[in-house]
Design an enzyme around this catalytic site. Structure first.
Site, PDB file in Angstrom:
ATOM      1  N   CYS A  44       1.207  -1.388  -0.536  1.00  0.00           N
ATOM      2  CA  CYS A  44      -0.697  -0.351   0.285  1.00  0.00           C
ATOM      3  C   CYS A  44       0.848   1.783  -0.531  1.00  0.00           C
ATOM      4  O   CYS A  44       1.126   1.711  -1.279  1.00  0.00           O
ATOM      5  CB  CYS A  44      -0.982  -0.201   0.605  1.00  0.00           C
ATOM      6  SG  CYS A  44      -2.668   0.898   0.777  1.00  0.00           S
TER       7      CYS A  44
ATOM      8  N   HIS B 230      -3.779  -4.791   0.219  1.00  0.00           N
ATOM      9  CA  HIS B 230      -3.552  -5.235   1.206  1.00  0.00           C
ATOM     10  C   HIS B 230      -3.447  -7.490   1.515  1.00  0.00           C
ATOM     11  O   HIS B 230      -4.318  -7.748   1.989  1.00  0.00           O
ATOM     12  CB  HIS B 230      -5.318  -4.952   2.583  1.00  0.00           C
ATOM     13  CG  HIS B 230      -3.806  -3.404   2.879  1.00  0.00           C
ATOM     14  ND1 HIS B 230      -3.725  -3.102   4.017  1.00  0.00           N
ATOM     15  CD2 HIS B 230      -4.809  -2.410   1.908  1.00  0.00           C
ATOM     16  CE1 HIS B 230      -3.671  -1.810   4.095  1.00  0.00           C
ATOM     17  NE2 HIS B 230      -4.582  -1.575   2.569  1.00  0.00           N
TER      18      HIS B 230
ATOM     19  N   GLU C 181      -2.728  -8.781   3.888  1.00  0.00           N
ATOM     20  CA  GLU C 181      -3.084  -9.673   4.885  1.00  0.00           C
ATOM     21  C   GLU C 181      -4.646 -10.176   5.372  1.00  0.00           C
ATOM     22  O   GLU C 181      -4.603 -10.218   6.100  1.00  0.00           O
ATOM     23  CB  GLU C 181      -2.903  -9.085   6.120  1.00  0.00           C
ATOM     24  CG  GLU C 181      -3.491  -7.641   6.771  1.00  0.00           C
ATOM     25  CD  GLU C 181      -3.764  -7.033   5.725  1.00  0.00           C
ATOM     26  OE1 GLU C 181      -4.324  -5.655   5.437  1.00  0.00           O
ATOM     27  OE2 GLU C 181      -2.683  -6.163   5.040  1.00  0.00           O
TER      28      GLU C 181
END
Length: 379
Positions: free
Chosen positions: A263, A353, A355
């Site tokens: 990001c 992202h 995660e």
């Protein structure tokens, strides 16, 4: 429980900087707030969205009409507080219904002083932002509602996101360690520009001991932890202002230490390689954005939260101070650069992202790719 009587009957108004206004009811805290109006297309994951530091100084409009159905718990936050400056929903849940729920979303917003508005035609508001672009906005409720002309003047006095240097405002002030789960295999220095809690956890799952360092960390402080790799996190603000993180990343690249950025970290890598950045019209936010990994051809459904992007050529390999670089990932909706990789040094980044908190797990392999870089460097 039913909606808080504090907000359920209290009038509220949302005023955009171009003069358009939407009226509704207060949701969460009563008062006034300002920020950049953006929309998130996720159907779920609102608790992770609210606590993502990348949303600092943004008023989030939820495109999903029903919000708050699963309430709020103490396990899902991605940081220690709510970071959005305001919250806009159409039809809030009257009563949360989930076995993990500990309180209502309305209660949590009020407890943390987050001013919101409900009963708004979020579809019309989202279409307006898509056509006109993200812009400054104010939400006003209770005694904060004079005439709309006065409110519009207040909105136009609020700071813009362009030129905002925000990462140090959300990053940790003190370094801390997230221990490896199981056998420790590697040590990573993670530069906190607005990191989400799940990110070091994903690395810890792979045997990585993560030293999370402040955004102001120096190159000497990074290498004091003897890292096998360096990670640059997500975060808020305009990447054109992030001169210190760019200089820090250049120092890491000069040492050829394995590097991974996500990001904001992708934008930092872009700048470190000599590419420019620019503001998107309305950005990518939500958990359903299609991205192609150009190194494999695979298409992933991914979680996003960014209003800026890297200006790098899609159709060629670029020569940089640190060797050859190419665009590794691209958004299939609009061809925005979603990833970079160096071909002559162990460094790569993505704009989204991996995660996946909240979101699909299609991109989890990127943490394994980071591990492979560190394994290769060690060998």
């Amino acid at each position: 429980m039913t909606l808080s009587t504090r907000g359920a009957q209290t009038p509220a108004v949302l005023v955009l900087e171009d003069g358009r206004a939407f009226r509704g009811r207060a949701y969460g805290a009563v008062g006034e707030t300002f920020g950049e109006a953006v929309f998130s297309t996720g159907m779920t994951g609102y608790q992770e969205t609210l606590t993502d530091p990348s949303y600092h100084r943004q008023v989030v409009v939820m495109t999903a009409p029903h919000v708050g159905n699963t309430g709020v718990n103490d396990e899902d936050p991605e940081s220690g507080r709510i970071w959005v400056s305001g919250y806009v929903v159409r039809d809030p849940a009257r009563k949360p219904s989930n076995w993990r729920s500990q309180r209502s979303l309305d209660e949590e917003l009020a407890a943390q002083g987050v001013v919101g508005i409900s009963g708004v035609d979020t579809r019309a508001l989202t279409r307006h932002l898509r056509e006109r672009g993200a812009m400054r906005v104010g939400i006003f409720s209770g005694d904060a509602i004079p005439d709309e002309g006065t409110l519009l003047a207040k909105v136009r006095q609020a700071p813009e996101m362009t030129g905002a240097d925000l990462s140090a405002e959300v990053a940790t002030k003190e370094a801390y360690v997230v221990p490896a789960i199981g056998t420790k295999k590697f040590t990573v220095a993670a530069i906190d520009l607005g990191i989400k809690g799940m990110t070091p956890h994903r690395m810890a799952e792979r045997g990585i001991e993560v030293h999370v360092l402040p955004a102001t960390a120096t190159l000497e402080e990074v290498y004091a932890v003897r890292p096998d790799g360096v990670f640059f996190s997500n975060g808020p603000g305009d990447p054109s202002t992030a001169d210190h993180p760019v200089a820090l990343m250049r120092g890491v690249l000069e040492r050829s230490t394995p590097l991974f950025g996500i990001c904001f970290g992708n934008q930092i890598l872009g700048r470190a390689l000599g590419f420019g950045t620019y503001k998107l019209k309305y950005g990518h936010r939500g958990i359903n954005q299609p991205v192609q990994d150009r190194t494999t051809g695979k298409v992933e459904v991914t979680a996003h939260n960014h209003g800026f992007a890297v200006d790098a050529p899609l159709d060629k390999v670029s020569d940089t101070e640190f060797g050859r670089a190419e665009v590794s990932h691209v958004c299939l909706n609009d061809q925005v650069v979603e990833g970079l990789q160096l071909l002559d040094r162990p460094a790569f980044s993505v704009q989204y992202h991996p995660e996946a908190a909240a979101g699909p797990h299609d991109a989890a392999y990127l943490f394994d790719r980071f591990v492979s870089l560190m394994e290769g460097q060690r060998a």
